[in-house]
Design a protein around this motif. Structure first.
Motif, PDB file in Angstrom:
ATOM      1  N   ARG A  99     -16.279  -8.114  -4.852  1.00 21.30           N
ATOM      2  CA  ARG A  99     -17.248  -9.191  -5.080  1.00 21.30           C
ATOM      3  C   ARG A  99     -17.387 -10.047  -3.832  1.00 21.30           C
ATOM      4  NH1 ARG A  99     -15.073 -12.529  -9.352  1.00 21.30           N
ATOM      5  NH2 ARG A  99     -13.813 -13.288  -7.649  1.00 21.30           N
ATOM      6  N   ASP A 100     -16.269 -10.409  -3.239  1.00 26.41           N
ATOM      7  CA  ASP A 100     -16.304 -11.224  -2.024  1.00 26.41           C
ATOM      8  C   ASP A 100     -16.988 -10.487  -0.874  1.00 26.41           C
ATOM      9  OD1 ASP A 100     -14.900 -13.101  -3.496  1.00 26.41           O
ATOM     10  OD2 ASP A 100     -12.957 -12.624  -2.587  1.00 26.41           O
ATOM     11  N   ARG A 101     -16.746  -9.203  -0.766  1.00 26.89           N
ATOM     12  CA  ARG A 101     -17.376  -8.417   0.292  1.00 26.89           C
ATOM     13  C   ARG A 101     -18.881  -8.305   0.083  1.00 26.89           C
ATOM     14  NH1 ARG A 101     -12.993  -3.554   1.003  1.00 26.89           N
ATOM     15  NH2 ARG A 101     -11.462  -4.780   2.157  1.00 26.89           N
ATOM     16  N   LEU A 102     -19.290  -8.154  -1.159  1.00 24.41           N
ATOM     17  CA  LEU A 102     -20.723  -8.063  -1.451  1.00 24.41           C
ATOM     18  C   LEU A 102     -21.432  -9.373  -1.127  1.00 24.41           C
ATOM     19  CD1 LEU A 102     -20.698  -5.997  -4.759  1.00 24.41           C
ATOM     20  CD2 LEU A 102     -21.541  -5.259  -2.510  1.00 24.41           C
ATOM     21  N   VAL A 103     -20.798 -10.492  -1.412  1.00 29.59           N
ATOM     22  CA  VAL A 103     -21.378 -11.794  -1.081  1.00 29.59           C
ATOM     23  C   VAL A 103     -21.514 -11.929   0.437  1.00 29.59           C
ATOM     24  CG1 VAL A 103     -20.926 -14.292  -1.093  1.00 29.59           C
ATOM     25  CG2 VAL A 103     -20.629 -12.960  -3.187  1.00 29.59           C
ATOM     26  N   ALA A 104     -20.472 -11.550   1.171  1.00 28.40           N
ATOM     27  CA  ALA A 104     -20.514 -11.630   2.637  1.00 28.40           C
ATOM     28  C   ALA A 104     -21.571 -10.686   3.201  1.00 28.40           C
ATOM     29  CB  ALA A 104     -19.143 -11.302   3.219  1.00 28.40           C
ATOM     30  N   LEU A 105     -21.662  -9.515   2.626  1.00 33.46           N
ATOM     31  CA  LEU A 105     -22.660  -8.551   3.085  1.00 33.46           C
ATOM     32  C   LEU A 105     -24.073  -9.058   2.820  1.00 33.46           C
ATOM     33  CD1 LEU A 105     -23.101  -5.760   4.309  1.00 33.46           C
ATOM     34  CD2 LEU A 105     -22.926  -4.806   2.008  1.00 33.46           C
TER      35      LEU A 105
END
Length: 148
Positions: A99-105
């Motif tokens: 989830r955190d990676r998707l937000v950053a992406l």
């Protein structure tokens, strides 16, 4: 033992841990640290770490014997404890990190370009799939607790 080693690979568990569980599971009597190490030809450190992990997740029970002062280990036949631990710790952690990676992406995808539009649509699809996986986590935990 091969069954547990194959399952461990799927779950991302070290093979040595699976081998320890497999040896203890296959033994008709509780095994000592030395017996486990001797049957698997693993280092003391690997056996120690593996036993500690397996006890922490409830896969092994430590039992005592009137004739042997050494700690003995036998499997806890509630294999769902292992699966439940995996779901709770590994899958939840992966989903949170994802989830955190998707937000950053999402923050890095350019706006106002055709390529950015395509990437945003793909990312939106991926986020939807991720949320569905997150929604299944409580269902999986409930399912694992049904037999208790």
């Amino acid at each position: 033992m091969d069954f547990f080693v194959d399952a461990a690979e799927l779950l991302g568990v070290p093979k040595s841990v699976a081998a320890i569980y497999g040896v203890v599971f296959a033994s008709p009597h509780p095994l000592s640290f030395a017996e486990i190490q001797g049957r698997l030809d693993l280092s003391k450190g690997s056996v120690s770490q593996g036993l500690r992990l397996l006890r922490e997740i409830g896969a092994l029970k430590e039992v005592s014997s009137l004739t042997d002062r050494a700690s003995l280990f036998e499997p806890d036949m509630e294999i769902r404890k292992i699966i439940s631990h995996f779901v709770e710790h590994r899958v939840r952690k992966q989903l949170d990190t994802g989830r955190d990676r998707l937000v950053a992406l999402s923050a890095q995808v350019p706006t106002g370009t055709p390529a950015g539009k395509i990437l945003r649509e793909r990312l939106k699809h991926l986020q939807g799939t991720h949320e569905k996986a997150r929604a299944l986590l409580p269902v999986a935990k409930t399912f694992l607790n049904l037999g208790r």
